[in-house]
Design an enzyme around this catalytic site. Structure first.
Site, PDB file in Angstrom:
ATOM      1  N   HIS A  79       0.815  -1.209   0.000  1.00 27.28           N
ATOM      2  CA  HIS A  79       0.000   0.000   0.000  1.00 27.28           C
ATOM      3  C   HIS A  79       0.852   1.263   0.000  1.00 27.28           C
ATOM      4  CE1 HIS A  79       0.749  -1.187   4.170  1.00 27.28           C
ATOM      5  NE2 HIS A  79       0.598   0.070   4.537  1.00 27.28           N
ATOM      6  N   ARG A 316       0.625 -39.880  -9.797  1.00 28.86           N
ATOM      7  CA  ARG A 316       1.590 -39.102  -8.995  1.00 28.86           C
ATOM      8  C   ARG A 316       3.010 -39.619  -9.215  1.00 28.86           C
ATOM      9  NH1 ARG A 316       1.908 -41.595  -3.138  1.00 28.86           N
ATOM     10  NH2 ARG A 316       0.856 -43.584  -3.439  1.00 28.86           N
ATOM     11  N   SER A 343       5.466 -38.963  -1.449  1.00 29.40           N
ATOM     12  CA  SER A 343       4.071 -39.157  -1.844  1.00 29.40           C
ATOM     13  C   SER A 343       3.742 -38.478  -3.164  1.00 29.40           C
ATOM     14  CB  SER A 343       3.131 -38.607  -0.750  1.00 29.40           C
ATOM     15  OG  SER A 343       3.233 -39.347   0.442  1.00 29.40           O
ATOM     16  N   GLU A 364       3.314 -24.043   3.422  1.00 33.04           N
ATOM     17  CA  GLU A 364       2.855 -23.918   2.040  1.00 33.04           C
ATOM     18  C   GLU A 364       2.792 -22.478   1.542  1.00 33.04           C
ATOM     19  OE1 GLU A 364       1.753 -27.861   3.552  1.00 33.04           O
ATOM     20  OE2 GLU A 364       1.338 -25.856   4.334  1.00 33.04           O
ATOM     21  N   GLN A 426      -7.230 -34.935   4.295  1.00 37.78           N
ATOM     22  CA  GLN A 426      -6.184 -35.112   3.288  1.00 37.78           C
ATOM     23  C   GLN A 426      -6.723 -35.114   1.861  1.00 37.78           C
ATOM     24  OE1 GLN A 426      -2.902 -35.653   5.000  1.00 37.78           O
ATOM     25  NE2 GLN A 426      -4.439 -34.902   6.439  1.00 37.78           N
TER      26      GLN A 426
END
Length: 623
Positions: A79, A316, A343, A364, A426
């Protein structure tokens, strides 16, 4: 690694820098009054800091906004954009007149955006500047550019958790080229900030994260220059500057009711009179640090794919395999993962290209901000996490879209109820909606390993924000290894002259659709099956053809019913003029832990549900 000890450009002495700061304050008051909007008091508090940075400390070239071998300034407290436009103008940068502030068509926007060539990413959604600075510093390190990154924050935005995610990341990765400057003026939008002007609170917090912390009077030019010199250490440094909001104008200083309010004509004249009009000018000489970016990848050869026809491979895993291959032919490809690489599949890339793999851990927001900084520096970042966790970074992703970055890929794995036993916390069930809503985004959703590799390849080559959705379960290989998957396309897997209905699916539900086709065929109902792997943009031509040639369309997806593939198909067909029924099978009830097969069947997206819906439609007299 310590920054190179260097002779800093210090053409301006303290009295000259003080004069520059006064001139900046005058420019801010003039332009915000002319615009009739803006945040003048938030600019006045940091004018001394900005004057010292641009006219005494930073190595930059006012004639070269695209130079890569220079220090970088990130205005996190966006700003205060008028102070940035003011200092660029004072340095002689070729730009639009300051009187165009906030006018339609002007690059001098109310908050910084890359419409100005001096701005790398859009800022102003508070708390995002320091993660972006981390990404820029990482890009510099990868390209061996010995440049500093200065990030100006407000004390109010330090309430954002993303700031401390970024502080931890910078320290853990030894980003000693990052300097955070916190304008501690003690006032927010509606009143005092949590700690007023107690710089010690912030100093202790930065020190706890492994930073050097320097507390100063932010209006003492001697102290500012000394702090900037001391910030050249082996650790990232934070300068905590006690300032006064509205500094330099008596009736604006510490005024509680003046946040975001411009002055009227009378107030402007009074303010300018108080400030005075110093005639001293300081010339900014061009300073470079040397070095350059790794050349951008251009049209790398297609990756080689080799799957057995009957193999079962999770998309994946295929995503990770493709990344490793692409990393070999794309030196600007960088992969960032949030501590779920075993994963998401990214550990394959990490093994082969460790120098371009970034472990962001479970943070994240900073992960997305780092990716923005990397992308702004010409890298091709791929961010990978569970799709559910990417929603924590939704505001960063939104601002990445506004930043018009050349390339930035997000991959969300473990989508939908098909992840099974881990349960709803999840399950990525909102991700298609999030990424579809971004302006000019691309959304891709492969069903098998071949599609996953090819769409990973497409994702890193496609400009702008791209989202790739991958699944946890292993799925059979559907396509030959030489199949092509252009963005905006689809695959028609089953069709005949007598098709009565069309089933549109993507990802895991493609296999439910194929099984439904076989069962319906036994009942004498011919169906067309379309794999809509490109969710945005959709293959409108193929969908329009299906709408014209069949009596109705059923869309089945492993996502909440709102905002996903079904909505995308319905919206696309609404543009065609075909009055064909579109029925959506998606998640409409709260999922829970359980066997993936049981969840798919219980929540209405199974083969049986498709068969039931089309059988019912076939009996409706109006179809």
């Amino acid at each position: 690694m310590a920054r190179t000890q260097r002779v800093v450009p210090r053409e301006a002495d303290v009295s000259n820098l003080e004069a520059v700061a006064t001139r900046l304050r005058r420019k801010v008051i003039d332009m915000t009054t002319e615009a009739g909007s803006g945040h003048p008091t938030s600019c006045l508090s940091c004018a001394d800091l900005v004057a010292a940075l641009f006219f005494s400390e930073m190595r930059w070239d006012p004639s070269a906004p695209d130079a890569v071998d220079t220090d970088t300034f990130v205005l996190s407290k966006g700003h205060a954009a008028p102070i940035l436009w003011a200092v660029l103008s004072e340095a002689g940068v070729a730009m639009e007149p300051l009187s165009s502030l906030r006018r339609f068509g002007s690059t001098l926007e109310g908050h910084p955006t890359p419409s100005s060539p001096w701005v790398k990413v859009s800022t102003g959604s508070l708390g995002q500047g320091l993660p972006v600075a981390n990404g820029i510093a990482l890009a510099n390190r990868m390209d061996r550019i010995d440049a500093d990154v200065f990030c100006l924050l407000g004390d109010g935005e330090c309430a954002e958790g993303a700031v401390w995610e970024a502080a931890q990341f910078a320290s853990a990765n030894g980003l000693s080229s990052v300097v955070a400057i916190v304008d501690v003026n003690g006032l927010g939008q509606t009143g005092s900030t949590a700690y007023g002007r107690d710089t010690g609170v912030f100093a202790r917090r930065f020190e706890a994260f492994g930073w050097s912390a320097i507390e100063i009077d932010g209006h003492d030019m001697h102290a500012i220059r000394d702090a900037l010199f001391r910030a050249r250490s082996e650790r990232p440094a934070a300068i905590l500057a006690r300032t006064v909001k509205g500094k330099g104008v008596s009736f604006l200083e510490d005024a509680l009711d003046m946040h975001g309010k411009p002055l009227d004509a009378g107030q402007r004249e009074k303010a300018l009179e108080e400030l005075g009009d110093p005639v001293t000018r300081v010339v900014v000489m061009s300073h470079r640090v040397g070095g350059g970016r790794v050349p951008a990848s251009s049209n790398p050869p297609p990756i080689e794919i080799s799957y057995e026809p009957d193999a079962a491979v999770a998309t994946r895993a295929a995503f990770g395999t493709a990344l490793a291959k692409l990393g070999t032919v794309m030196p600007d490809l960088v992969v960032i993962d949030g501590d779920v690489g075993n994963s998401t599949g990214t550990l394959v890339f990490a093994k082969d290209h460790a120098e371009r793999f970034v472990q962001a851990y479970i943070a994240e927001q900073n992960m997305a901000g780092v990716a923005m900084g990397l992308a702004a520096c010409g890298k091709r970042p791929v961010v990978a996490s569970f799709a559910a966790f990417l929603t924590r970074a939704a505001d960063f992703i939104r601002m990445a879209s506004h930043s018009q970055l050349p390339h930035l890929v997000f991959c969300g794995s473990h989508v939908g109820v098909s992840i099974g036993e881990d349960g709803p916390s999840q399950m990525g069930l909102e991700d298609l909606s999030l990424f579809r809503a971004l302006g000019h985004s691309t959304v891709l959703y492969p069903a098998d390993a071949v599609g996953a590799e090819r769409l990973t390849e497409q994702a890193v080559l496609t400009p702008g924000i791209v989202y790739l959705r991958t699944s946890r379960p292993k799925t059979p290989v559907l396509y030959p290894n030489d199949a092509e998957f252009p963005v905006g396309g689809s695959k028609t897997l089953r069709t005949s002259y007598g098709d009565a209905f069309t089933i549109v699916a993507a990802g895991i539900t493609v296999f439910e659709a194929l099984a439904a086709h076989d069962q319906l065929k036994e009942r004498g109902i011919a169906t067309r099956v379309i794999d809509a792997y490109s969710v945005k943009p959709l293959d409108g031509v193929t969908l329009a053809k299906a709408a014209a040639e069949t009596r109705g369309i059923v869309v089945v997806e492993d996502h909440w019913i709102d905002g996903g593939l079904g909505d995308a198909v319905a919206a696309e067909l609404a543009q065609t003029g075909y009055a064909v029924p579109v029925r959506r099978l998606a998640i409409i009830r709260q999922p829970q832990s359980g066997d993936p097969r049981a969840l798919i069947e219980n929540l209405g997206i199974s083969t049986a549900d498709i068969v039931r819906e089309i059988t019912r439609m076939s009996g409706e007299p109006n179809l």
